[in-house]
Design an enzyme around this catalytic site. Structure first.
Site, PDB file in Angstrom:
ATOM      1  N   MET A  14       1.038  -8.292   9.606  1.00  0.00           N
ATOM      2  CA  MET A  14      -0.345  -8.825   9.462  1.00  0.00           C
ATOM      3  C   MET A  14      -0.454 -10.020   8.844  1.00  0.00           C
ATOM      4  SD  MET A  14      -2.565  -6.917  11.865  1.00  0.00           S
ATOM      5  CE  MET A  14      -3.653  -7.459  11.094  1.00  0.00           C
ATOM      6  N   ASP A  33       4.291 -14.028  -0.961  1.00  0.00           N
ATOM      7  CA  ASP A  33       5.037 -12.726  -0.697  1.00  0.00           C
ATOM      8  C   ASP A  33       6.001 -12.371  -1.944  1.00  0.00           C
ATOM      9  OD1 ASP A  33       5.445 -10.949   1.883  1.00  0.00           O
ATOM     10  OD2 ASP A  33       7.396 -10.699   0.328  1.00  0.00           O
ATOM     11  N   VAL A  86      -0.886  -6.467   2.141  1.00  0.00           N
ATOM     12  CA  VAL A  86       0.297  -6.165   1.551  1.00  0.00           C
ATOM     13  C   VAL A  86       0.548  -4.927   2.123  1.00  0.00           C
ATOM     14  CG1 VAL A  86       0.334  -7.508  -0.567  1.00  0.00           C
ATOM     15  CG2 VAL A  86      -0.291  -5.065  -0.724  1.00  0.00           C
ATOM     16  N   GLU A  88       0.393  -0.633   2.973  1.00  0.00           N
ATOM     17  CA  GLU A  88      -0.072   0.541   2.730  1.00  0.00           C
ATOM     18  C   GLU A  88      -0.261   1.738   1.697  1.00  0.00           C
ATOM     19  OE1 GLU A  88      -4.488   2.046   3.887  1.00  0.00           O
ATOM     20  OE2 GLU A  88      -3.235  -0.162   4.162  1.00  0.00           O
ATOM     21  N   LYS A  93      -1.405  -1.696  -3.418  1.00  0.00           N
ATOM     22  CA  LYS A  93      -2.616  -3.184  -2.969  1.00  0.00           C
ATOM     23  C   LYS A  93      -3.714  -3.001  -4.876  1.00  0.00           C
ATOM     24  CE  LYS A  93      -3.483  -1.833   1.775  1.00  0.00           C
ATOM     25  NZ  LYS A  93      -2.988  -3.074   2.173  1.00  0.00           N
ATOM     26  N   SER A 115      -5.644   0.084   5.564  1.00  0.00           N
ATOM     27  CA  SER A 115      -5.984   0.368   7.213  1.00  0.00           C
ATOM     28  C   SER A 115      -6.450   1.885   7.131  1.00  0.00           C
ATOM     29  CB  SER A 115      -5.167   0.561   7.867  1.00  0.00           C
ATOM     30  OG  SER A 115      -4.077  -0.221   8.268  1.00  0.00           O
ATOM     31  N   HIS A 136     -10.912  -5.370   8.234  1.00  0.00           N
ATOM     32  CA  HIS A 136      -9.737  -4.740   9.225  1.00  0.00           C
ATOM     33  C   HIS A 136      -9.025  -5.089  10.642  1.00  0.00           C
ATOM     34  CE1 HIS A 136      -8.108  -0.214  11.555  1.00  0.00           C
ATOM     35  NE2 HIS A 136      -7.010  -1.292  11.086  1.00  0.00           N
TER      36      HIS A 136
END
Length: 282
Positions: A14, A33, A86, A88, A93, A115, A136
């Site tokens: 994503m 990242d 990042v 889920e 997070k 999500s 989202h």
């Protein structure tokens, strides 16, 4: 649309697709990242996404902005829009959001692409919870125009206005919903995927037959199991666990078939195999 510097946190499926959406609409992006190898792959993925967007007519302009990649979170201190994408996992997070909110200015908009985790739960980790909103995106975000925007209890009207301007400026259609586990899309979708996986595991129908019923009878573009492969079965399992833990509804307990596929490393398109074989996508 105001020219903005966008920071995207997380260079996975994503994150790289959201970065492609932004740079394809002329917004410079810093993609962050912890893994340099992931960032190197993501740069190629952004190029691939942009090419596909042009082929599909989803991007007609030629004003592609600069993409920077970095493993140093401090490189996004001047960003005025941060998109967190990042993994889920609530603790991961929360940690990333806390760190980035301490770096950016108080006027920066923080969008979490969670999500299923409630936005207000994550907003408790940031310096300015009123500037935190859920966004989202559906995968791939440069082809699916509608974005589920989540108004947390502490999200300000000013932050929502900036979020709407940012997203509509990239040609997205915004639907604002209230906060809660899974919001609207995933509260329904993840349960549907889980039940479809149980049906396949029981041998009542093959994945192909299940998806054909959804596309042929209900008009879905893809059925639940093809959608799961696109999302990533590891992400589906993570989202189901979030929903189970926060709603207490055991219907969200990940099915045995989903757990087995994730244990085997068969995550869907990103690994080349899930409910289906995906040649040339690994």
């Amino acid at each position: 649309m105001k020219q903005r510097h966008v920071a995207v946190l997380g260079a996975g499926v994503m994150g790289s697709a959201i970065a492609a959406l932004a740079v394809g609409n002329g917004l410079p992006v810093t993609l962050v990242d912890v893994d340099r190898a992931v960032l190197d792959r993501a740069r190629g993925e952004v190029t691939r996404h942009l090419r596909l967007a042009r082929l599909m007519g989803a991007q007609t302009g030629t004003d592609v902005a600069e993409l920077r990649t970095t493993v140093d979170l401090s490189d996004v201190a001047d960003a005025d829009v941060v998109v967190e994408a990042v993994t889920e996992l609530a603790d991961v997070k929360a940690k990333v959001l806390a760190e980035v909110s301490a770096l950016v200015g108080p006027e920066a908009l923080v969008l979490t692409n969670t999500s299923a985790i409630p936005v207000d739960e994550l907003a408790g980790s940031v310096a300015y919870p009123e500037r935190t909103v859920g966004a989202h995106f559906m995968n791939p975000p440069y082809l699916i125009k509608t974005v589920e925007v989540v108004r947390g209890p502490r999200s300000s009207e000013a932050a929502l206005a900036v979020a709407r301007d940012f997203l509509t400026g990239m040609g997205r259609e915004v639907v604002v919903v209230g906060d809660g586990p899974g919001f609207v899309i995933n509260r329904v979708l993840q349960r549907m995927i889980n039940e479809a996986a149980r049906i396949a595991d029981e041998g009542l129908a093959t994945p192909e037959e299940i998806d054909l019923l959804f596309t042929g009878c209900l008009g879905h573009r893809t059925g639940p199991l093809a959608t799961a492969d696109l999302i990533g079965l590891d992400n589906v399992v993570d989202s189901l666990r979030v929903l189970r833990d926060r709603t207490g509804d055991q219907g969200y307990e990940p099915s045995a078939l989903l757990l087995a596929k994730v244990a085997d490393g068969d995550f869907g398109r990103k690994t080349g195999r899930g409910f289906y074989e995906h040649r040339g996508t690994k």
